[in-house]
Design a protein around this motif. Structure first.
Motif, PDB file in Angstrom:
ATOM      1  N   ASN A   1       1.033  -1.197   0.224  1.00 25.41           N
ATOM      2  CA  ASN A   1       0.236   0.022   0.002  1.00 25.41           C
ATOM      3  C   ASN A   1       0.836   1.390   0.088  1.00 25.41           C
ATOM      4  O   ASN A   1       0.517   2.403  -0.545  1.00 25.41           O
ATOM      5  N   PHE A   2       1.935   1.263   0.689  1.00 25.97           N
ATOM      6  CA  PHE A   2       2.799   2.458   1.028  1.00 25.97           C
ATOM      7  C   PHE A   2       3.455   2.998  -0.310  1.00 25.97           C
ATOM      8  O   PHE A   2       3.286   4.096  -0.734  1.00 25.97           O
ATOM      9  N   ALA A   3       3.884   1.837  -1.078  1.00 28.15           N
ATOM     10  CA  ALA A   3       4.597   2.115  -2.480  1.00 28.15           C
ATOM     11  C   ALA A   3       3.664   2.851  -3.422  1.00 28.15           C
ATOM     12  O   ALA A   3       4.082   4.001  -3.978  1.00 28.15           O
ATOM     13  N   ILE A   4       2.210   2.539  -3.653  1.00 27.69           N
ATOM     14  CA  ILE A   4       1.538   3.416  -4.535  1.00 27.69           C
ATOM     15  C   ILE A   4       1.099   4.413  -3.973  1.00 27.69           C
ATOM     16  O   ILE A   4       0.766   5.416  -4.581  1.00 27.69           O
TER      17      ILE A   4
ATOM     18  N   VAL B   1       2.943   6.591  -2.233  1.00 26.68           N
ATOM     19  CA  VAL B   1       4.063   7.328  -2.677  1.00 26.68           C
ATOM     20  C   VAL B   1       3.950   7.721  -3.980  1.00 26.68           C
ATOM     21  O   VAL B   1       4.160   8.932  -4.475  1.00 26.68           O
ATOM     22  N   ALA B   2       3.733   6.789  -4.807  1.00 24.67           N
ATOM     23  CA  ALA B   2       3.681   7.005  -6.311  1.00 24.67           C
ATOM     24  C   ALA B   2       2.510   8.113  -6.767  1.00 24.67           C
ATOM     25  O   ALA B   2       2.701   8.943  -7.567  1.00 24.67           O
TER      26      ALA B   2
ATOM     27  N   ILE C   1       3.478  11.978  -5.103  1.00 24.05           N
ATOM     28  CA  ILE C   1       4.449  12.975  -5.767  1.00 24.05           C
ATOM     29  C   ILE C   1       3.903  13.906  -6.711  1.00 24.05           C
ATOM     30  O   ILE C   1       4.309  15.007  -6.683  1.00 24.05           O
ATOM     31  N   ILE C   2       3.113  13.481  -7.577  1.00 24.71           N
ATOM     32  CA  ILE C   2       2.211  14.394  -8.341  1.00 24.71           C
ATOM     33  C   ILE C   2       1.418  15.390  -7.804  1.00 24.71           C
ATOM     34  O   ILE C   2       1.407  16.624  -8.227  1.00 24.71           O
TER      35      ILE C   2
ATOM     36  N   PHE D   1      -2.986  10.111 -16.391  1.00 28.82           N
ATOM     37  CA  PHE D   1      -2.722   9.869 -14.810  1.00 28.82           C
ATOM     38  C   PHE D   1      -3.954   8.734 -14.580  1.00 28.82           C
ATOM     39  O   PHE D   1      -3.870   7.802 -13.958  1.00 28.82           O
TER      40      PHE D   1
ATOM     41  N   LEU E   1      -2.900   5.501 -15.788  1.00 29.00           N
ATOM     42  CA  LEU E   1      -1.613   4.782 -15.311  1.00 29.00           C
ATOM     43  C   LEU E   1      -1.978   4.500 -13.572  1.00 29.00           C
ATOM     44  O   LEU E   1      -2.001   3.346 -13.338  1.00 29.00           O
ATOM     45  N   PHE E   2      -2.925   5.480 -12.994  1.00 25.86           N
ATOM     46  CA  PHE E   2      -3.175   5.105 -11.737  1.00 25.86           C
ATOM     47  C   PHE E   2      -4.272   3.762 -11.539  1.00 25.86           C
ATOM     48  O   PHE E   2      -4.074   3.136 -10.585  1.00 25.86           O
TER      49      PHE E   2
ATOM     50  N   LEU F   1      -2.145   0.659 -12.036  1.00 26.15           N
ATOM     51  CA  LEU F   1      -1.566   0.344 -10.821  1.00 26.15           C
ATOM     52  C   LEU F   1      -2.383  -0.121  -9.611  1.00 26.15           C
ATOM     53  O   LEU F   1      -1.882  -0.921  -8.726  1.00 26.15           O
TER      54      LEU F   1
ATOM     55  N   PHE G   1      14.181   9.804  -3.772  1.00 28.60           N
ATOM     56  CA  PHE G   1      12.898  10.247  -4.467  1.00 28.60           C
ATOM     57  C   PHE G   1      12.571  11.400  -3.258  1.00 28.60           C
ATOM     58  O   PHE G   1      12.099  12.266  -3.615  1.00 28.60           O
TER      59      PHE G   1
ATOM     60  N   VAL H   1      11.489  15.687  -3.924  1.00 26.80           N
ATOM     61  CA  VAL H   1      10.475  16.152  -3.289  1.00 26.80           C
ATOM     62  C   VAL H   1      10.795  17.170  -2.467  1.00 26.80           C
ATOM     63  O   VAL H   1      10.219  18.396  -2.783  1.00 26.80           O
TER      64      VAL H   1
ATOM     65  N   LEU I   1       7.863  13.433 -13.650  1.00 26.90           N
ATOM     66  CA  LEU I   1       6.864  12.993 -12.587  1.00 26.90           C
ATOM     67  C   LEU I   1       6.567  11.440 -12.946  1.00 26.90           C
ATOM     68  O   LEU I   1       6.355  10.734 -12.132  1.00 26.90           O
ATOM     69  N   PHE I   2       6.027  11.433 -14.323  1.00 19.44           N
ATOM     70  CA  PHE I   2       5.479  10.105 -14.623  1.00 19.44           C
ATOM     71  C   PHE I   2       6.591   8.903 -14.472  1.00 19.44           C
ATOM     72  O   PHE I   2       6.398   7.924 -13.893  1.00 19.44           O
TER      73      PHE I   2
ATOM     74  N   ILE J   1       6.852   8.084 -10.775  1.00 16.21           N
ATOM     75  CA  ILE J   1       5.380   7.351 -10.275  1.00 16.21           C
ATOM     76  C   ILE J   1       5.911   5.899 -10.808  1.00 16.21           C
ATOM     77  O   ILE J   1       5.564   4.777 -10.089  1.00 16.21           O
TER      78      ILE J   1
ATOM     79  N   ALA K   1       8.239   4.232  -8.195  1.00 15.71           N
ATOM     80  CA  ALA K   1       8.030   4.049  -6.744  1.00 15.71           C
ATOM     81  C   ALA K   1       7.147   2.892  -6.658  1.00 15.71           C
ATOM     82  O   ALA K   1       7.246   2.295  -5.604  1.00 15.71           O
ATOM     83  N   VAL K   2       6.510   2.356  -7.716  1.00 13.99           N
ATOM     84  CA  VAL K   2       5.866   1.056  -7.419  1.00 13.99           C
ATOM     85  C   VAL K   2       6.585  -0.111  -7.852  1.00 13.99           C
ATOM     86  O   VAL K   2       6.495  -1.214  -7.264  1.00 13.99           O
TER      87      VAL K   2
ATOM     88  N   TYR L   1       6.456  -4.153  -6.287  1.00 12.51           N
ATOM     89  CA  TYR L   1       5.545  -4.955  -7.253  1.00 12.51           C
ATOM     90  C   TYR L   1       6.323  -5.932  -8.003  1.00 12.51           C
ATOM     91  O   TYR L   1       5.722  -6.994  -8.281  1.00 12.51           O
TER      92      TYR L   1
END
Lengths: 508, 378
Positions: A65-68, A70-71, A74-75, A483, A486-487, A490, B63, B67, B96-97, B100, B103-104, B108
């Protein structure tokens, strides 16, 4: 000439999209980090390896959960610059500081100790590992503090003054920004709602194990801690929610009126316990606000002013004014705001041509009307009202669910104490379902907070259409769909990984 | 003492703080470099796992530093934040893309049910390590070559090209700096992994990778250095604030600020020594020299762009719209408050260093990948 209005709408849609996606993951991080810290503390205290296994299972889900989180996070920070560049300039002097502080004080704690929490079991001492897990929980919640201070300031701008020479707001009192009732209210309400969601998450998945007759001992242990945490947090959510409503009533009365679909102000104002909003109703017309409604008299007055008989202004009063109650209304404030905007132009022109007396006159007139500066950009008074149906429904969904959760935690706790939780098949099924309700409640809360304050990026001072970047809308539209795609991909990956890990369970 | 600093002193101090954070980010791009080495320096899945788990404990630091760099610029130079992010829209969005995607990907990549397969997440990491860094380099290079924007009297930005920043990647200098950054990251990545992993066959290839990427870097480095000392620059009149083109501006800056020239030379030598130590002296400490050198080079570039009456974010479309550290900054009050906050930075650095030391004092080996805690590995 590009169509900037469409750009604003796309920028808003993009912010809503990224914020709501981000909020799928953040509340779980906020609460589950503390639950992991509780579980690991019990392990360190008892030395029982079963608790370690339990801790590591929840940590695995936490990490996914944490990884996504963070992803998707940032945006958000950079979107203020890319899509809201005028905003970034006009209030960056105040708004940038909490974001930088967040980086220095919170993000590095998370980033540094997260690595220990996941990779340090063999590399550092037991005590230092436990310390690191606690630091991740503290760091995550500190991150929330600073961004919510920033959000609170947008709802209730304070501690600053407008500088006509630089055409921006400048900070004058950092204490007022950090300690504003909105900042404190946002932080306490949002983080504790995250704790509730995490408790629902642990209880929901543990209930699934109980229904499947798997990992019974581990599930019951997890539930016991999560139910206590959830009960206390959900009561706190209610308390801070009441405080938030009180603040909104005094600083964002239009939002409060929209939350209850109250068009005409009144004493002994009711809360609509159940209602179907008339979607064709507009401010100022005579059509009824609801097709169907069930009201509880006086409750809104109590919520807003802590007095049953007190007066609560409605949308029409705030849009068109109510002289009897000394409410100027958006129409008058628009006239004031247009003077402020015009005098700012005059001031700039006079400065440029070196005409000091004219500049001083313009500045004096500007100062007189600057409190209504943002209204000068509106074209009609009804624009000052947010979308009522969205605000009303999301507020009511949040409140109803928020009332149910403590009851649920209480029942779960009762059966856990009695030692009968594993036999409660119906309750355990409800627990799984309640997890989804937890997500909905949190989302609904943000919709109330953000849709309810439209049209303002900064309450009363900066409407969204002035805040947005001057870009052709196609750019923002394209990134919106990028977005979204992509989101969504993910998110699907995240859910599949989670489900797989839950299927594998703590035995792996 | 902080309370008595003038606005101008605070502006200069905050440019230095931004430079330090930005330069530390450049050092930490060893993570991005490591991500691209995943494809070129490994022979099998085990070696990939070693690399992923080695940089996997550090990617969040990189990262977060990025930021913070953004946050510090927002807080200290909000007009830059508004102008560059709102104007060079597509460059920043694409950067940024890629972050992103990054980050996963660590989390994963090897998890069952990850939808896209391990290979896709590895490609995501490679995109972040290559395209992401090239674009960051190109964006930073516009500090020297300028961008096509105008600001109105309310400081609202209008970008003059429909490519919204992507045009920057077509300028040879910008592109060269981007590629330089990407190759430097690969050098640092190889040096970091060499230091952190105990596995002979991989270590041997990492030593070679550091050297080969250094050879790749050389032409771009020379081009950037020669361009930098010969190009016209954006000079600001100290009294009127009027911006004008000055022949050899950045060479003049180097001569006017000998400390900066020293930083640049020492930084370059330090990176060269780091690579040589790994390739020819059989040492594993190259990352510390490479890292220090990178920070010094970064500091010198930021100093050249922002100090000595230079516009750090120049507009080639309208010289007078150019941003300087004086006209783009926050108010005196905000910079003062932020300076008090920045006093915490050494403390933050100290605990990061302590945890780094705790975690990395034991080298990563193949045994650990199959050990009792292997289930928590990436």
């Amino acid at each position: 000439m590009p169509d900037y209005l469409a750009t604003v709408d796309w920028a808003r849609a993009q912010f809503a999209l990224t914020a709501l996606y981000h909020w799928i993951f953040v509340p779980l991080t906020l609460g589950l980090s503390f639950l992991c810290a509780f579980y690991e503390s019990i392990y360190v205290k008892t030395g029982n390896e079963e608790w370690k296994k339990l801790t590591k299972f929840w940590m695995t889900l936490f990490g996914i959960n944490f990884a996504i989180g963070v992803a998707t996070g940032i945006i958000m920070e950079f979107e203020f610059g890319t899509n809201w560049s005028n905003y970034s300039w006009m209030v960056g002097d105040i708004f940038g500081a909490p974001l930088a502080v967040e980086g220095i004080f919170a993000f590095f704690i998370e980033a540094t100790f997260f690595a220990v929490m996941f990779f340090g079991w063999n590399r550092v001492s037991k005590g230092f590992h436990l310390f690191s897990t606690w630091m991740v929980a503290v760091g995550s919640n500190l991150s929330a503090l600073w961004i919510l201070v920033a959000n609170g300031w947008m709802q209730f701008p304070t501690g600053m003054a407008f500088n006509p020479d630089t055409a921006r707001f400048e900070m004058q009192d950092i204490g007022a920004v950090i300690l504003s009732p909105f900042a404190i209210g946002k932080f306490t309400h949002a983080t504790s709602s995250g704790f509730v969601l995490a408790a629902l998450f642990v209880i929901g998945i543990s209930s699934l194990f109980l229904l499947q007759n798997r990992h019974q001992q581990m599930a019951k242990r997890s539930i016991a801690v999560a139910a206590v945490f959830g009960l206390l947090s959900s009561l706190f959510v209610g308390l801070t929610g009441d405080e938030a409503a009180y603040n909104v009533a005094h600083k964002q009365p239009m939002k409060l009126a929209a939350m209850e679909g109250l068009y005409v102000g009144q004493e002994n104002a009711p809360v609509v316990a159940f209602g179907i909003v008339n979607s064709t109703k507009r401010p100022g017309d005579d059509t009824p606000a609801f097709y169907q409604e069930v009201k509880i008299p006086g409750l809104l007055s109590l919520l807003a002013n802590r007095e049953w008989n007190s007066y609560v202004p409605g949308i029409n009063d705030l849009a068109f004014g109510n002289p009897a109650r000394q409410i100027p209304g958006a129409a008058v404030r628009m006239a004031n705001g247009k003077i402020a905007v015009a005098e700012l132009v005059n001031y700039k022109a006079a400065k440029k041509s070196g005409d000091a007396p004219a500049a001083a006159t313009a500045l004096a007139r500007f100062s007189q009307y600057q409190a209504d500066l943002g209204y000068g950009h509106l074209t009609k008074a009804a624009e000052a009202a947010p979308p009522v149906a969205t605000t009303f429904y999301s507020f009511h969904i949040m409140v109803v669910l928020g009332t149910l959760f403590p009851l649920l935690f209480l029942v779960v706790l009762f059966h856990t104490m009695k030692g009968t939780i594993e036999h409660q098949r119906c309750l355990n099924s409800i627990n799984i379902f309640a997890l989804f309700l937890g997500y909905i409640a949190g989302m609904a809360g943000w919709v109330v907070a953000e849709v309810g304050r439209q049209p303002w990026a900064i309450q009363d001072l900066l409407p969204v259409q002035v805040a947005a970047t001057k870009l052709a809308s196609g750019n923002v539209q394209t990134t919106f769909f990028l977005f979204l795609t992509l989101f969504t991909v993910l998110l699907i990956a995240e859910i599949r990984i989670m489900l797989k890990q839950i299927t594998i369970g703590p035995e792996a | 003492m902080i309370g008595s600093l003038t606005h101008m002193q605070l502006q200069e101090l905050w440019w230095l703080i931004a430079a330090v954070v930005g330069s530390l980010f450049l050092f930490l791009t060893f993570v991005q470099g490591g991500q691209t080495l995943l494809f070129t320096a490994t022979k099998d899945e085990q070696e990939k796992a070693l690399i992923i788990n080695s940089i996997g404990t550090k990617w969040e630091l990189t990262f977060t530093t990025l930021v913070l760099f953004g946050g510090a610029l927002f807080a200290a130079f909000p007009l830059f934040y508004a102008t560059s992010f709102g104007g060079a829209y597509w460059v920043w969005m694409l950067i940024l893309f890629t972050f992103i995607l990054q980050a996963v990907s660590f989390e994963y990549r090897k998890k069952p049910g990850n939808l896209l397969g391990a290979r896709t997440y590895e490609i995501f990491l490679a995109i972040n390590g290559s395209v992401g860094l090239i674009l960051i380099g190109a964006a930073v290079a516009t500090f020297f070559t300028g961008s096509r924007f105008t600001l109105n009297e309310y400081n609202q930005v209008t970008w003059q090209t429909q490519f919204h920043g992507l045009e920057a990647a077509l300028n040879p200098f910008n592109l060269a700096l981007g590629l330089l950054l990407a190759f430097l990251a690969r050098i640092l990545g190889a040096l970091y992994l060499l230091n952190n992993i105990d596995y002979q066959p991989l270590n041997h290839r990492l030593r070679r990778a550091a050297w080969i990427n250094f050879l790749w870097l050389l032409p771009f480095l020379l081009f950037v250095l020669v361009s930098l000392v010969t190009m016209d620059g954006f000079a600001v009149d100290g009294v009127t604030g009027v911006v004008a083109m000055e022949h050899g501006k950045y060479l003049n800056n180097l001569l006017a600020m000998p400390v900066v020239a020293c930083l640049l030379v020492v930084g370059l030598l330090s990176v060269i020594y780091g690579v040589a130590a790994a390739r020819f002296l059989d040492k594993r400490s190259g990352i510390w020299f490479g890292g220090l050198g990178t920070v010094l080079i970064g500091l010198s570039l930021f100093a050249l762009a922002g100090y000595n009456h230079t516009a750090f974010y120049p507009s080639s479309a309208d010289l007078q719209s150019s941003l300087t550290i004086y006209n783009a900054s926050s108010s005196h009050y905000t910079l003062t408050v932020m300076t008090y906050v920045a006093l915490a930075v050494p403390f933050v650095l100290a605990y990061i260093a302590y945890v780094w030391w705790q975690m990395d004092s034991k080298k990563l080996t193949l045994d650990e990948l199959s050990g009792p805690e292997a289930d928590k590995m990436y």
